[in-house]
Design a protein around this motif. Sequence first.
Motif, PDB file in Angstrom:
ATOM      1  N   PRO A 348     -59.765  78.757 -92.833  1.00  0.00           N
ATOM      2  CA  PRO A 348     -58.895  79.815 -93.357  1.00  0.00           C
ATOM      3  C   PRO A 348     -57.599  79.909 -92.556  1.00  0.00           C
ATOM      4  O   PRO A 348     -57.615  79.928 -91.322  1.00  0.00           O
ATOM      5  CB  PRO A 348     -59.749  81.081 -93.184  1.00  0.00           C
ATOM      6  CG  PRO A 348     -61.155  80.588 -93.305  1.00  0.00           C
ATOM      7  CD  PRO A 348     -61.157  79.236 -92.659  1.00  0.00           C
ATOM      8  N   PRO A 377     -68.230  77.574 -94.622  1.00  0.00           N
ATOM      9  CA  PRO A 377     -68.515  78.963 -94.224  1.00  0.00           C
ATOM     10  C   PRO A 377     -70.018  79.195 -94.094  1.00  0.00           C
ATOM     11  O   PRO A 377     -70.667  79.714 -94.998  1.00  0.00           O
ATOM     12  CB  PRO A 377     -67.907  79.781 -95.365  1.00  0.00           C
ATOM     13  CG  PRO A 377     -68.013  78.880 -96.563  1.00  0.00           C
ATOM     14  CD  PRO A 377     -67.825  77.479 -96.042  1.00  0.00           C
ATOM     15  N   SER A 386     -66.701  86.502 -93.295  1.00  0.00           N
ATOM     16  CA  SER A 386     -65.353  86.970 -93.624  1.00  0.00           C
ATOM     17  C   SER A 386     -64.845  86.291 -94.888  1.00  0.00           C
ATOM     18  O   SER A 386     -64.233  86.939 -95.747  1.00  0.00           O
ATOM     19  CB  SER A 386     -64.413  86.687 -92.452  1.00  0.00           C
ATOM     20  OG  SER A 386     -63.071  86.976 -92.789  1.00  0.00           O
ATOM     21  N   CYS A 387     -65.098  84.997 -95.016  1.00  0.00           N
ATOM     22  CA  CYS A 387     -64.675  84.269 -96.219  1.00  0.00           C
ATOM     23  C   CYS A 387     -65.354  84.828 -97.461  1.00  0.00           C
ATOM     24  O   CYS A 387     -64.727  84.997 -98.512  1.00  0.00           O
ATOM     25  CB  CYS A 387     -64.997  82.784 -96.074  1.00  0.00           C
ATOM     26  SG  CYS A 387     -63.961  81.905 -94.890  1.00  0.00           S
ATOM     27  N   ARG A 388     -66.646  85.127 -97.351  1.00  0.00           N
ATOM     28  CA  ARG A 388     -67.361  85.671 -98.504  1.00  0.00           C
ATOM     29  C   ARG A 388     -66.844  87.066 -98.860  1.00  0.00           C
ATOM     30  O   ARG A 388     -66.690  87.404-100.040  1.00  0.00           O
ATOM     31  CB  ARG A 388     -68.865  85.703 -98.213  1.00  0.00           C
ATOM     32  CG  ARG A 388     -69.584  84.430 -98.636  1.00  0.00           C
ATOM     33  CD  ARG A 388     -71.048  84.447 -98.274  1.00  0.00           C
ATOM     34  NE  ARG A 388     -71.241  84.080 -96.886  1.00  0.00           N
ATOM     35  CZ  ARG A 388     -71.228  82.831 -96.445  1.00  0.00           C
ATOM     36  NH1 ARG A 388     -71.018  81.840 -97.277  1.00  0.00           N
ATOM     37  NH2 ARG A 388     -71.412  82.562 -95.171  1.00  0.00           N
ATOM     38  N   LYS A 390     -63.900  88.206 -98.463  1.00  0.00           N
ATOM     39  CA  LYS A 390     -62.556  88.107 -99.032  1.00  0.00           C
ATOM     40  C   LYS A 390     -62.525  87.311-100.336  1.00  0.00           C
ATOM     41  O   LYS A 390     -61.452  87.104-100.903  1.00  0.00           O
ATOM     42  CB  LYS A 390     -61.615  87.453 -98.017  1.00  0.00           C
ATOM     43  CG  LYS A 390     -61.403  88.283 -96.763  1.00  0.00           C
ATOM     44  CD  LYS A 390     -60.530  87.544 -95.756  1.00  0.00           C
ATOM     45  CE  LYS A 390     -60.327  88.368 -94.489  1.00  0.00           C
ATOM     46  NZ  LYS A 390     -59.515  87.626 -93.477  1.00  0.00           N
ATOM     47  N   MET A 392     -63.159  84.105-100.781  1.00  0.00           N
ATOM     48  CA  MET A 392     -62.524  82.802-100.582  1.00  0.00           C
ATOM     49  C   MET A 392     -63.462  81.630-100.839  1.00  0.00           C
ATOM     50  O   MET A 392     -63.012  80.487-100.903  1.00  0.00           O
ATOM     51  CB  MET A 392     -61.990  82.700 -99.145  1.00  0.00           C
ATOM     52  CG  MET A 392     -60.903  83.692 -98.795  1.00  0.00           C
ATOM     53  SD  MET A 392     -60.427  83.578 -97.046  1.00  0.00           S
ATOM     54  CE  MET A 392     -59.754  81.912 -96.985  1.00  0.00           C
ATOM     55  N   THR A 393     -64.760  81.883-100.960  1.00  0.00           N
ATOM     56  CA  THR A 393     -65.706  80.777-101.072  1.00  0.00           C
ATOM     57  C   THR A 393     -65.672  80.170-102.468  1.00  0.00           C
ATOM     58  O   THR A 393     -65.449  80.859-103.468  1.00  0.00           O
ATOM     59  CB  THR A 393     -67.132  81.244-100.752  1.00  0.00           C
ATOM     60  OG1 THR A 393     -67.466  82.359-101.588  1.00  0.00           O
ATOM     61  CG2 THR A 393     -67.233  81.667 -99.298  1.00  0.00           C
ATOM     62  N   VAL A 409     -64.249  76.433 -99.466  1.00  0.00           N
ATOM     63  CA  VAL A 409     -63.353  77.579 -99.271  1.00  0.00           C
ATOM     64  C   VAL A 409     -62.031  77.299 -99.981  1.00  0.00           C
ATOM     65  O   VAL A 409     -61.474  76.207 -99.857  1.00  0.00           O
ATOM     66  CB  VAL A 409     -63.092  77.837 -97.771  1.00  0.00           C
ATOM     67  CG1 VAL A 409     -61.997  78.883 -97.584  1.00  0.00           C
ATOM     68  CG2 VAL A 409     -64.366  78.313 -97.083  1.00  0.00           C
ATOM     69  N   LEU A 411     -58.150  77.669-100.302  1.00  0.00           N
ATOM     70  CA  LEU A 411     -57.013  77.929 -99.426  1.00  0.00           C
ATOM     71  C   LEU A 411     -55.734  77.968-100.252  1.00  0.00           C
ATOM     72  O   LEU A 411     -55.479  77.047-101.037  1.00  0.00           O
ATOM     73  CB  LEU A 411     -56.889  76.833 -98.365  1.00  0.00           C
ATOM     74  CG  LEU A 411     -58.064  76.661 -97.402  1.00  0.00           C
ATOM     75  CD1 LEU A 411     -57.820  75.476 -96.486  1.00  0.00           C
ATOM     76  CD2 LEU A 411     -58.284  77.929 -96.592  1.00  0.00           C
TER      77      LEU A 411
END
Length: 489
Positions: A348, A377, A386-388, A390, A392-393, A409, A411
């Motif tokens: 990220p 992640p 944090s990725c989940r 937000k 982002m996954t 993820v 980007l």
Amino acid sequence: MKVLFVYPGYIVREVPLNLLYVSACARARGHECRLFHFSEFRVPEWFRSTGDRIAERFGTILDEYRPDVVGFSVMVQDYQVTKRLTSLAKKRGATVIWGGIEAILEPLRCLSEPDVDFVCTGEGEAVFPEFLAFLQNGRTGSPPRGIWYRDEAGKPIDNGRPDLIADLDALPFPDRELLPARYYRAELTGANVMTARGCPFPCTFCQNQRLMDIFRGHGSFVRYRSLESVLQEMEWLVKTYDSPCFYMSDEIFTLNRARVLEFCRVYPSRIGRPFLVQTRVDRMDEELAEAVSRAGCVLVNLAIESGNDEIRCQVLGKGTSREQIEKAFRVVHEHGMMSSSFNMIGVPGETLASIWDTIEVNRKLKPDRILCSIFMPLPGTELGESCRAKGMTRGNVYETTNYYSQVTVDLPGIRPRTLIGYQGFFDWFVLLPRWLHPAVHALRILYQLAVPPDLPRHTPLRKAREIVVEFVYQSKRFLPGKRLKVKTR
């Protein structure tokens, strides 16, 4: 009882010391043990998926061996094939228990799989033999602490966590008979030996922080074997297998300076064979480099992760400076040892510029071996959660199979295909002169077209994708640079 251990991870051929230790403890109680290892299936075939080949061979072994218990070491990237093999074991009447990192971190998820009977939520050496005794006694009472299960109504039962093993010297040596002798005679890695357990650093992408939280109050997280125990095991490996060299599988071999210096003092006269280590860049300095080199160390694995300071320190939580990275590689090379760099892209906050920061750092440091993975992640990690949170996954992380050609993820500004391309040709950009980079970019783009990130499982295109990835991986051996070779005689 007859036990069949199953170790995934067909991407890399490695010796699963964790299962070998558990097997040794089970054998000490009179149980018969065997191991099914995925590594022989690493190279893909044209007409059959890797999963099909593994399942076919596993079914044959189940029919021939007829185990009472099948124990799986579970990892995220092998979750789907582990589920498939678990189903095969259950259909043949075996009791199935899951262990390993995923079982420790996500026991309720593991118990939600209908074919899983039990989950081991800690170090298995002490717990697993007691679990086998529980089965032998007709399952009267409850399983030992640390073994989670479902009650008669199907409700998952939290059976606590076992204490961490305080005295590592009390463990028997790993059950090396589970694998062919060639695993301990490999020219580059020889036999792997564990001298300590646990890493105290809270990197955000690593599962160690969660493990420390889980086992807080259950004993010291970082533990050491006595040097005498380690040396006795090495002497046995030399006598039994004539192991040409040793790989110290500790996460940070140089964590305890005094212990390392004492090891380096006695190792040459007791063993006197080359060895390889892994450590952090901020745990390698002039004194340590000189000591391990004099003792016979020939290769040091060092993690750069990212050449971008903000990503490395703020996002990944490594806490290592550019100066520490450069110093570690410099002292390793000055003392005649080879180096290996671990790198990760797709983190990220990553941009094309930060990917090139990592490439340029490697070009400057000139490591002898270069490894590059794509960030995943992992469940239970600070960065993964944090990725989940937000959103982002990409897809389900439990559907992935490796860290090298899959993107999990999203980007902004970097397409998944682009990440796959830079991972595949990372070594090329590092090792080849700049005037060849336009040609490398052209190859990278062709590779990206041939390796689309999203393909259904078990399709001809997915199989072709595996072949292309393997071809590019194997082509790296023809790049310029030193060839890793351990002089053993």
